[in-house]
Design an enzyme around this catalytic site. Structure first.
Site, short mmCIF file in Angstrom:
data_model
loop_
_atom_site.label_atom_id
_atom_site.label_comp_id
_atom_site.label_asym_id
_atom_site.label_seq_id
_atom_site.Cartn_x
_atom_site.Cartn_y
_atom_site.Cartn_z
N HIS A 250 53.14 -5.73 -28.56
CA HIS A 250 54.36 -6.31 -28.02
C HIS A 250 54.53 -7.75 -28.53
CE1 HIS A 250 53.30 -3.49 -24.43
NE2 HIS A 250 53.90 -2.83 -25.40
N TYR B 59 46.96 -14.16 -18.67
CA TYR B 59 47.66 -14.91 -19.71
C TYR B 59 48.69 -15.86 -19.09
CZ TYR B 59 50.55 -10.60 -19.46
OH TYR B 59 51.27 -9.51 -19.04
#
Length: 473
Positions: free
Chosen positions: A67, A130
């Site tokens: 992605h 993240y």
């Protein structure tokens, strides 16, 4: 495990591996997962995270990606281990470049915008985290790449055909690299695109978006940068650099009640709003300043000279400079005696020379001309070379001249005698203007700007007489 914090480059430009010291004992372990001061000192971009996401993989073999999100991210593991791979999906020479690494608690990776991410859990109960510097918006689309793309040729530790591997149907349907539209870089915005400097900047930044205060026309969109509502509504996430060439430069008219309000809106309020947007969206803001922020009593003006404006125009410009300096990624480009397309002093003198007129021009205001081509080139140099942020003086080089000397040179080029240009003082000019009832703003007598800081970045401006002759030819 690493005992010292380190930041290392990879084959993908901007993708950085961070080795994290992990301190453990019988109770478990501790690490500084994100430490802004230490990490930026070692070369990690100060990317300004605004959201923290966690991803849990129940079973070994869970595989996600590839992605390509439109933001920067800082990826690390909270528990377990993952194999992580990245593919550069950005438009440009590094398109298709790959990098992979095994990530545990002691490794993190900084991933720049436009680089595709993929992860394969190597242990049950893996959790990775993240940080991202833009908020997630449901429904936003961005490029994705098939996990089995032959050109990327990622060496998955657990083969994708294995019964252990779990991949979503969506990820299985992602296209090959040949069918992916690469992610374009963020754009540049030129504010004040219809002005003489705006037009010069558009020639140097041909891919930039163009905005101005008036109605939309052709490639120029409408944006009132003195309106908080208009600035707030603009899609700043699409941009990396904003070049503010907009200003109210009717120096004398700024001394009137109507002009004063317009000057402050354009020269102070608008830069403050742009600075706020630049800070919020991590933009580089380039703002053009003026020698009028000084009173002209110094023999040469350096970038760090305290402000001492004489009139409304200079005061409003100084306020704009102060506002722009509050945003971290800024260039304040201070200039003087700007000459470009359209009506200006040089072309006026040329016209008078051709008409046989012999004017009187002030001879006690000293400075250097700055042609918009030089100014635009200098701005492109500062941004392109990633010169240290701050204030830079930008004018032509060479010996300073008075306005009378500039006019005399124009007359000489036009075939007239230099002696046909008479001299007058600023005091007499003011007296004549006051007698006519016209508004008049005080001028700095010395507008010479030091160029050492600019030249230290590798940019050498042309001498003003050379630039003047080229302009007239």
């Amino acid at each position: 495990m690493s005992t010292e914090l380190s930041v290392d480059p990879t084959d993908i430009p901007g993708l950085l591996v961070v080795r994290l010291p992990v301190h453990g004992d019988a109770r478990g372990w501790f690490k500084e997962n994100w430490q802004r001061a230490k990490m930026t000192a070692l070369g990690l971009p100060d990317f300004g995270p605004v959201q923290n996401n966690m991803s849990f993989n129940a079973s070994r073999g869970a595989t996600r990606g590839i992605h390509t999100e439109p933001w920067d991210k800082f990826v690390s593991v909270a528990t377990g281990r993952v194999f992580a791979a990245w593919v550069d999906m950005r438009e440009g020479p590094s398109l298709g470049a790959t990098f992979s690494i095994e990530i545990g608690p002691d490794v993190a990776v900084f991933v720049p915008r436009g680089v595709g991410n993929s992860y394969q859990a190597l242990e049950d109960g893996t959790v990775y985290s993240y940080l991202v510097n833009d908020h997630f918006v449901a429904g936003r689309t961005y490029p994705a790449l098939n996990l089995a793309d032959e050109t990327a040729a990622i060496a998955w530790p657990i083969p994708l055909e294995s019964d252990e591997v779990e991949i979503s149907e969506k990820d299985r349907a992602n296209p090959r690299l040949a069918d992916v539209t690469p992610m374009k870089p963020k754009k540049t915005l030129i504010v004040g695109a219809r002005g003489q400097l705006g037009r010069a900047l558009a020639a140097v930044f041909p891919e930039a978006d163009l905005v101005d205060l008036g109605p939309a026309d052709g490639d120029v969109q409408s944006l009132d940068v003195s309106s908080p509502e208009a600035v707030e509504a603009w899609p700043w996430s699409e941009y990396a650099v904003v070049l503010n060439a907009a200003a109210y430069t009717a120096v004398d008219q700024a001394e009137t009640p109507e002009g004063r309000a317009i000057a402050w809106a354009a020269n102070a309020v608008a830069p403050a709003l742009l600075a706020r947007a630049a800070t919020e969206h991590r933009l580089t803001l380039v703002h053009v300043s003026s020698d009028y922020v000084f009173d002209g009593t110094s023999e040469i003006h350096t970038e760090d000279e305290p402000f001492s404006p004489l009139g409304v125009y200079g005061q409003s410009k100084a306020a704009g400079d102060i506002a722009v300096a509050t945003t971290p990624r800024h260039y304040v480009v201070r200039t003087s005696w700007v000459i470009g397309e359209g009506r200006n002093f040089v072309l006026t003198m040329k016209s008078l020379a051709e008409q046989g007129v012999s004017p009187a021009v002030v001879d006690d205001q000293i400075g250097r001309l700055t042609f918009t081509t030089t100014l635009a080139d200098a701005i492109a140099h500062l941004v392109g070379s990633e010169a240290p942020y701050g204030t830079y003086n930008v004018t032509s080089g060479g010996e300073p001249l008075s306005w009378q000397q500039v006019a005399a040179e124009v007359f000489a080029v036009a075939g007239r005698s230099r002696e046909d240009v008479g001299a007058t003082s600023t005091e007499d000019y003011f007296r004549d203007a006051a007698g006519s009832g016209k508004p008049i703003s005080p001028r700095p007598l010395n507008s010479v700007l030091a160029l050492d800081k600019l030249e230290a970045t590798g940019f050498q401006p042309p001498a003003q007489l050379d630039a003047l002759h080229a302009y007239l030819s």
